[in-house]
Motif scaffolding. Structure first.
Motif, mmCIF file in Angstrom:
data_model
loop_
_atom_site.group_PDB
_atom_site.id
_atom_site.type_symbol
_atom_site.label_atom_id
_atom_site.label_comp_id
_atom_site.label_asym_id
_atom_site.label_seq_id
_atom_site.Cartn_x
_atom_site.Cartn_y
_atom_site.Cartn_z
ATOM 1 N N SER A 239 0.833 -1.208 0.000
ATOM 2 C CA SER A 239 0.000 0.000 0.000
ATOM 3 C C SER A 239 0.869 1.261 0.000
ATOM 4 C CB SER A 239 -0.948 0.001 1.200
ATOM 5 O OG SER A 239 -0.226 0.071 2.409
ATOM 6 N N SER A 240 1.967 1.245 0.732
ATOM 7 C CA SER A 240 2.842 2.430 0.727
ATOM 8 C C SER A 240 3.501 2.600 -0.642
ATOM 9 C CB SER A 240 3.896 2.322 1.823
ATOM 10 O OG SER A 240 4.757 1.234 1.571
ATOM 11 N N ASN A 241 3.839 1.507 -1.293
ATOM 12 C CA ASN A 241 4.413 1.567 -2.631
ATOM 13 C C ASN A 241 3.408 2.152 -3.619
ATOM 14 O OD1 ASN A 241 6.012 1.228 -4.872
ATOM 15 N ND2 ASN A 241 5.716 -0.981 -4.997
ATOM 16 N N GLU B 164 0.902 4.086 -2.877
ATOM 17 C CA GLU B 164 0.715 5.489 -2.506
ATOM 18 C C GLU B 164 1.852 6.348 -3.052
ATOM 19 O OE1 GLU B 164 0.410 8.087 1.576
ATOM 20 O OE2 GLU B 164 -0.300 6.014 1.574
ATOM 21 N N GLU B 165 3.090 5.851 -2.954
ATOM 22 C CA GLU B 165 4.240 6.599 -3.474
ATOM 23 C C GLU B 165 4.148 6.779 -4.987
ATOM 24 O OE1 GLU B 165 7.625 4.399 -2.210
ATOM 25 O OE2 GLU B 165 7.441 5.005 -0.113
ATOM 26 N N GLN B 166 3.652 5.774 -5.671
ATOM 27 C CA GLN B 166 3.534 5.869 -7.122
ATOM 28 C C GLN B 166 2.368 6.759 -7.537
ATOM 29 O OE1 GLN B 166 3.317 1.914 -8.687
ATOM 30 N NE2 GLN B 166 5.457 1.446 -8.227
ATOM 31 N N GLU C 266 1.064 9.370 -5.787
ATOM 32 C CA GLU C 266 1.169 10.762 -5.347
ATOM 33 C C GLU C 266 1.650 11.705 -6.458
ATOM 34 O OE1 GLU C 266 0.490 13.955 -3.251
ATOM 35 O OE2 GLU C 266 -0.080 11.951 -2.604
ATOM 36 N N PRO C 267 2.711 11.368 -7.205
ATOM 37 C CA PRO C 267 3.101 12.269 -8.305
ATOM 38 C C PRO C 267 2.014 12.382 -9.372
ATOM 39 C CG PRO C 267 4.865 10.712 -7.841
ATOM 40 C CD PRO C 267 3.677 10.289 -7.030
#
Length: 133
Positions: free
Chosen positions: A86-88, A90-92, A94-95
Motif C-alpha cells: 500500500s505504501s508503494n 501510494e508513493e507511485q 502521489e506524483p
C-alpha cells in the motif's frame, strides 16, 4: 388449427405419462438413498427442535469467538504484508495525483472566473428589471 392443438395435447399427455412411469421406476430403484436423505433431514429437524434458543445463541457466540481467535493472527500477518504494497502504491500515485491537480487547477480557476462573470451579469440584469426603490 384445431387438429394441431389436439395433436399437441395428445403428444404432451403421452410425454407426461411416460415421464411419470419413468419417475416411478427410478423411485423404486433409489429407496435406500431417499430413506437416508429423509432420515438425515428428520434428525436435523429433531436436533434443531431440541436446541433451546439461549443455548443456540451461546454456541454461536462461542463459535464466533473461536473463529476470531483462529483468524486474528492470519489477518494481522496479512496486514503486515500489505503495508509495503500500500505504501508503494501510494508513493507511485502521489506524483500522478499532483500532476492531475496541477492540470485541473487551471481549469477550475477559469471555470470559477466564468461563473463569477455569469453571476455578475445575472445580478446586473436582475437589478435592471426590478423597479427602483
Amino acid at each position: 388449427m384445431k387438429f394441431s392443438l389436439v395433436a399437441a395435447l395428445v403428444v404432451a399427455l403421452a410425454i407426461g405419462s411416460q415421464a411419470a412411469s419413468l419417475v416411478k421406476r427410478e423411485a423404486q430403484a433409489l429407496p435406500a438413498e431417499v430413506e437416508k436423505i429423509a432420515s438425515f433431514f428428520q434428525d436435523l429437524v429433531q436436533n434443531l427442535k431440541a436446541l433451546e434458543s439461549p443455548e443456540l445463541a451461546n454456541k454461536a457466540k462461542a463459535y464466533m469467538e473461536e473463529s476470531r481467535a483462529q483468524f486474528q493472527p492470519m489477518v494481522e500477518k496479512l496486514q503486515e504484508q500489505l503495508k509495503p504494497l500500500s505504501s508503494n502504491i501510494e508513493e507511485q500515485m502521489e506524483p500522478l495525483a499532483a500532476s492531475v491537480r496541477a492540470q485541473i487547477s487551471s481549469y477550475t480557476e477559469v471555470m470559477q472566473s466564468q461563473f463569477e462573470d455569469i453571476f455578475k451579469i445575472v445580478v446586473d440584469q436582475t437589478k435592471a428589471i426590478l423597479p427602483p426603490q
